[in-house]
Design a protein around this motif. Structure first.
Motif, short mmCIF file in Angstrom:
data_model
loop_
_atom_site.label_atom_id
_atom_site.label_comp_id
_atom_site.label_asym_id
_atom_site.label_seq_id
_atom_site.Cartn_x
_atom_site.Cartn_y
_atom_site.Cartn_z
N ILE A 151 -5.48 0.38 -7.98
CA ILE A 151 -4.75 0.65 -6.73
C ILE A 151 -3.38 -0.04 -6.76
CG2 ILE A 151 -4.73 0.49 -4.21
CD1 ILE A 151 -7.67 0.48 -4.16
N TYR A 152 -3.36 -1.31 -7.20
CA TYR A 152 -2.11 -2.08 -7.22
C TYR A 152 -2.14 -3.03 -8.42
CZ TYR A 152 -5.56 -4.57 -4.41
OH TYR A 152 -6.74 -5.11 -3.95
N ASP A 153 -0.95 -3.54 -8.77
CA ASP A 153 -0.88 -4.45 -9.93
C ASP A 153 -1.01 -5.90 -9.47
OD1 ASP A 153 1.59 -5.24 -8.88
OD2 ASP A 153 2.77 -4.05 -10.31
N ASP A 154 -0.84 -6.84 -10.41
CA ASP A 154 -1.04 -8.25 -10.06
C ASP A 154 0.10 -8.82 -9.23
OD1 ASP A 154 0.80 -8.27 -12.06
OD2 ASP A 154 -0.39 -9.44 -13.49
N GLN A 155 1.15 -8.00 -9.04
CA GLN A 155 2.22 -8.42 -8.12
C GLN A 155 2.11 -7.71 -6.76
OE1 GLN A 155 4.92 -7.80 -11.16
NE2 GLN A 155 4.73 -9.97 -11.65
N ASP A 156 0.93 -7.13 -6.52
CA ASP A 156 0.67 -6.42 -5.26
C ASP A 156 1.62 -5.24 -5.03
OD1 ASP A 156 -1.66 -7.50 -4.42
OD2 ASP A 156 -0.84 -8.65 -2.75
#
Length: 324
Positions: free
Chosen positions: A38-43
């Motif tokens: 859904i999203y990466d580690d940086q939101d």
């Protein structure tokens, strides 16, 4: 400084305002396991094109399951906007999305109303609702949504609109739904001129009882249409950050916001689905100043345009305009 400029928003999809932090919070509360992509580690939400954005939007929205989720989402968005000087926001609410989450029309409405009241009590911001149908779900469901909207008669519901895939059906196919809403005194707006070209805007303003167009930016390709929008005082709910994220225009230098303004078309600024498009209403106002050259006085004028074009009752409108 745009942070001190009073703001108003007419184009915001409620589920599209959900940050990754809220997605996690709702999923945990509802005992759901989220997909990894859904999203990466940086939101930052993960998607590359419009169909992938819609897919990402649906995956994130699936974390919503209860009235409490909708109430919390509504209040958190509005309270954050109040912090940057937003006086008023109209929120696109989709009973179709709520039904997918297992909520009835009434439960969904009660939850959003609770969130609006909570935010106003805490921050003073006024929120109102535009009930929307989803274009690609078809005209029959749109009629159902319009009928339920009118039957409930809640004072916070001030308008009726349509989002969804612009390439499906015609605007005219939805005239029966819009007529139900208009005859009941609701303001009307529809998405057009974003993915599809100027003809989609002509269809909207000729076939539907609308006074505003969601996006409408590709009207710039037809000088006669630009002239008509200005003459008829049809308001464009412009969302530059969204347009750039979705590659409607390659960059801000080619975005027509300023051209519309100078041609006498009434424009407002909106954030559309802000965390998905890596933007916010405050960012939109700031870019309007820094990249499009709007002065603080002109930006306050854009806020005034938004309040005047809002579907809210005249007393509330007068109270809001007094704050400018």
């Amino acid at each position: 400084m745009t942070s001190t400029i009073p703001k108003a928003e007419l184009h915001l999809h409620l589920e599209g305002a959900m940050t990754p932090a809220l997605v996690r919070r709702f999923a945990k509360r509802n005992g759901l396991t989220l997909p990894d992509d859904i999203y990466d580690d940086q939101d930052r939400y993960l998607w590359d094109d419009f169909p992938e954005f819609l897919n990402s939007f649906d995956k994130a929205s699936a974390a919503i399951r209860t009235k409490q989720d909708y109430a919390d989402l509504t209040s958190s968005y509005l309270i954050e906007q109040a912090k940057v000087g937003t006086l008023y926001a109209e929120i696109f609410c989709s009973p179709t999305h709520a039904a997918n989450c297992g909520l009835s029309f009434d439960d969904h409405l009660e939850a959003v109303v609770e969130g609006i009241d909570r935010a106003e009590k805490e921050s003073g911001i006024i929120g109102r609702i535009i009930m929307t149908c989803v274009r690609h779900v078809g005209p029959d469901i749109a009629i159902k949504v319009a009928r339920e909207t009118v039957a409930c008669g809640h004072p916070y519901i001030v308008g009726f609109g349509m989002g969804g895939n612009e390439s499906m059906f015609t605007q005219e196919d939805f005239y029966p739904a819009f007529k139900i809403a208009r005859d009941a005194g609701l303001g009307c707006t529809t998405h057009a001129g974003e993915v599809e070209g100027p003809q989609s805007v002509w269809d909207a303003i000729e076939k539907l009882p609308v006074t505003r167009i969601g996006h409408g930016v590709r009207s710039i390709e037809d000088p006669k249409l630009v002239e008509t929008l200005a003459k008829r005082e049809i308001v464009l709910e412009v969302c530059p950050g969204s347009n750039i994220a979705l590659s409607v225009f390659p960059d801000y230098a080619s975005h027509p916001l300023r051209k519309f303004y100078e041609a006498g078309v009434k424009v407002t600024l909106g954030s559309d689905d802000p965390p998905f498009f890596f933007t916010s209403l405050a960012d939109e106002y700031q870019r309007a100043e820094e990249l499009f050259g709007f002065s603080p006085a002109e930006l306050t004028g854009i806020t005034r345009t938004a309040i005047e074009a809002a579907f809210v009752d005249e007393d509330t409108k007068a109270r809001l305009i007094a704050k400018l």
